[in-house]
Write an enzyme that holds these catalytic residues in place. Structure first.
Site, short mmCIF file in Angstrom:
data_model
loop_
_atom_site.label_atom_id
_atom_site.label_comp_id
_atom_site.label_asym_id
_atom_site.label_seq_id
_atom_site.Cartn_x
_atom_site.Cartn_y
_atom_site.Cartn_z
N TYR A 60 -14.77 -59.58 -18.20
CA TYR A 60 -14.52 -58.85 -19.45
C TYR A 60 -15.83 -58.34 -20.02
CZ TYR A 60 -10.02 -58.18 -21.58
OH TYR A 60 -8.81 -57.66 -21.91
N GLU A 62 -16.17 -55.87 -23.08
CA GLU A 62 -16.00 -54.92 -24.19
C GLU A 62 -17.36 -54.53 -24.76
OE1 GLU A 62 -13.38 -56.56 -27.10
OE2 GLU A 62 -11.59 -56.15 -25.90
N ASP A 206 -11.54 -29.67 -19.50
CA ASP A 206 -10.89 -30.73 -18.72
C ASP A 206 -10.98 -30.30 -17.26
OD1 ASP A 206 -9.30 -32.48 -17.38
OD2 ASP A 206 -7.68 -32.48 -18.86
N THR A 232 -10.99 -36.66 -14.64
CA THR A 232 -10.62 -37.83 -13.86
C THR A 232 -11.65 -37.95 -12.74
OG1 THR A 232 -9.18 -36.49 -12.46
CG2 THR A 232 -8.14 -37.61 -14.33
N LYS A 235 -9.75 -37.08 -8.07
CA LYS A 235 -9.19 -35.90 -7.40
C LYS A 235 -10.25 -35.33 -6.45
CE LYS A 235 -5.87 -35.06 -11.11
NZ LYS A 235 -6.30 -35.67 -12.38
N ARG A 241 -9.27 -44.22 -9.12
CA ARG A 241 -8.49 -43.72 -10.26
C ARG A 241 -9.19 -44.14 -11.53
NH1 ARG A 241 -4.31 -41.83 -7.76
NH2 ARG A 241 -3.63 -40.83 -9.66
C1 LIG Z 1 -6.31 -31.43 -15.93
C2 LIG Z 1 -5.85 -32.85 -16.01
N1 LIG Z 1 -6.18 -33.59 -17.07
C3 LIG Z 1 -5.77 -34.86 -17.20
C4 LIG Z 1 -5.00 -35.46 -16.24
C5 LIG Z 1 -4.51 -36.85 -16.48
O1 LIG Z 1 -5.04 -37.77 -15.64
P1 LIG Z 1 -4.31 -39.16 -15.39
O2 LIG Z 1 -3.12 -38.84 -14.54
O3 LIG Z 1 -5.37 -39.95 -14.72
O4 LIG Z 1 -3.93 -39.71 -16.72
C6 LIG Z 1 -4.64 -34.73 -15.11
C7 LIG Z 1 -3.80 -35.37 -14.07
O5 LIG Z 1 -3.16 -34.77 -13.29
C8 LIG Z 1 -5.06 -33.39 -14.99
O6 LIG Z 1 -4.70 -32.65 -13.95
#
Ligand SMILES: Cc1ncc(COP(=O)(O)O)c(C=O)c1O
Length: 425
Positions: A60, A62, A206, A232, A235, A241
């Site tokens: 842990y 935090e 994002d 993320t 990918k 993950r």
């Molecule tokens: C552009 C984008 N943002 C956020 C996410 C969310 O990620 P997670 O599935 O890990 O919550 C995804 C997942 O497909 C995504 O494609």
């Protein structure tokens, strides 16, 4: 249970829980024998897999390195610092937070940092290629905030920046998201940056889908056009993950506070370690080759599909993914996706912009090349892949199960020559 397990790969698991070990073994076999075209998936390296299965899981922690609420952080602090420093170097940013549990919590932390409940936020609509967490109605982000949404033009499949600007100036959102889950074209971060500055909004890129392409120089970087980068790690970046938030120094405190204690408790240290390993891999010259090969494969696949009369949203791709509108083939996306799955080709059904069909039964399928490129397939193989997709979609329309079985055997046959990273051979 018909599929044999691999007890040699996970001996302790096989001894303690044969039922679960058999399922893991079956999944290993499935991932080895099928052509995985879901653009948000990949194969992590054996090193990333090992890091994510370590005793770091037992701890842990935090807080942040040097500022924890639990003792015994001698090693964990160094693990997290390694991950943070590598993220900063790979993406060229001042600040990185590697603790978000996944992409959705990372985006929620961004709202927590920069908006209050009820504030207006802006993102691309889900059916246009945006993500749920960009303010779409069924998501908490669309229920707790007032989500206004932009899309793509019906004639080109491309973002209409006049529309984005008009909407931003009219609605004055606190936060604007750019990026998405089904966007086959380069994201113009500079254009979004200009609009966000004019509207006085915090701009978030994002880059979940394209993080690996950015790291490998195969897609322009959002730095210095945006305030925050959310991604993320699992990918195109080919990590575990998880997720990261990155920014200039001025936003560091707000983001850190939002992730912890704002939204989360203890970070998943085994994931942090695996992110560090993936970032080290992403900093190597071979990863640049990988990122460029992903794009070259996607372009070659798109060309081969166009040559077979398929309709592609925006007419092709600049990145790792291709969005196919199957309307002219008169085969709904879901029927095609399920038939392709039986043919050993794993895709997902997907809405296309202005889709007249429902999200659970849409017109398109979404495919991508990150996984097959990780296995070593090259542009020379993309005509064969397009041929399999073509035959699979045709067989979906006619219900020809024998044709699907034939494709499945051909796929498995080719893939034996291209073992996937991280899987037992
Ligand atoms: C552009 C984008 N943002 C956020 C996410 C969310 O990620 P997670 O599935 O890990 O919550 C995804 C997942 O497909 C995504 O494609």
């Amino acid at each position: 249970m018909t599929t044999p397990q691999h007890p040699h790969t996970h001996p302790a698991l096989a001894a303690a829980d044969p039922e679960l070990a058999a399922l893991v073994g079956a999944e290993e076999r499935l991932q080895a024998e099928t052509l995985r075209l879901i653009p948000s998936e990949n194969y992590v390296s054996a090193a990333v897999l090992e890091a994510s299965g370590t005793v770091l899981q037992n701890k842990y922690s935090e807080g942040y390195p040097g500022r924890r609420y639990y003792e015994g952080q001698q090693n964990i602090d160094q693990v997290e610092t390694l991950a943070v420093e590598r993220a900063k170097a790979v993406f060229g940013v001042d600040h990185a937070n590697v603790q978000p549990y996944s992409g959705s919590p990372a985006n929620l932390a961004v709202y927590l940092a920069f908006a209050e409940p009820g504030d207006t936020v802006m993102g691309m609509a889900l059916p246009m290629g945006g993500h749920l967490t960009h303010g779409w109605g069924v998501s908490a982000t669309g229920r707790w905030f007032r989500g206004v949404q932009y899309g793509v033009r019906q004639d080109t499949g491309l973002i209409d920046f006049d529309e984005v600007r008009e909407l931003a100036l009219k609605e004055r959102p606190k936060v604007i998201f750019c990026g998405g889950t089904a966007l086959p074209r380069t994201i113009d971060f500079a254009a979004f940056g200009e609009i966000a500055r004019e509207a006085g909004a915090v701009l978030v890129a994002d880059v979940a889908h394209i993080a690996g392409l950015i790291a490998g120089g195969a897609h322009p970087s959002p730095v210095p056009h945006v305030d925050v980068i959310s991604t993320t790690t699992h990918k195109t970046l080919r990590g575990p993950r998880g997720a990261m938030l990155m920014s200039r120094e001025e936003h560091a405190k707000a983001l850190d506070k939002a992730v912890f204690p704002g939204l989360q408790g203890g970070p998943h240290n085994q994931t942090t370690a695996a992110i560090a390993v993936a970032l080290r891999e992403a900093s190597l010259p071979s990863f640049r080759d990988y990122a460029h090969a992903v794009v070259a494969n996607a372009k070659a696949l798109a060309e081969a599909l166009l040559a077979r009369g398929f309709d592609l949203v925006s007419g092709g791709t600049d990145n790792h993914l291709v969005l196919m509108d199957l309307t002219p083939k008169q085969v709904p996306g879901k029927i095609a996706a399920k038939a392709l799955d039986r043919a050993g080709i794993v895709v997902n059904y997907n809405t296309v912009p202005y889709d007249p069909r429902k999200p659970f039964d849409p017109s398109g399928i979404r495919i991508g090349t990150p996984s097959l490129t990780s296995r070593g397939l090259t542009v020379e193989h993309m005509d064969q892949v397009a041929d399999w997709i073509d035959r699979g979609v045709a067989a979906a329309g006619t219900g020809d199960e024998q044709a699907l079985a034939t494709v499945r055997a051909e796929v498995a046959d080719l893939l034996t020559a291209f073992p996937a990273p991280g899987l037992p051979v």
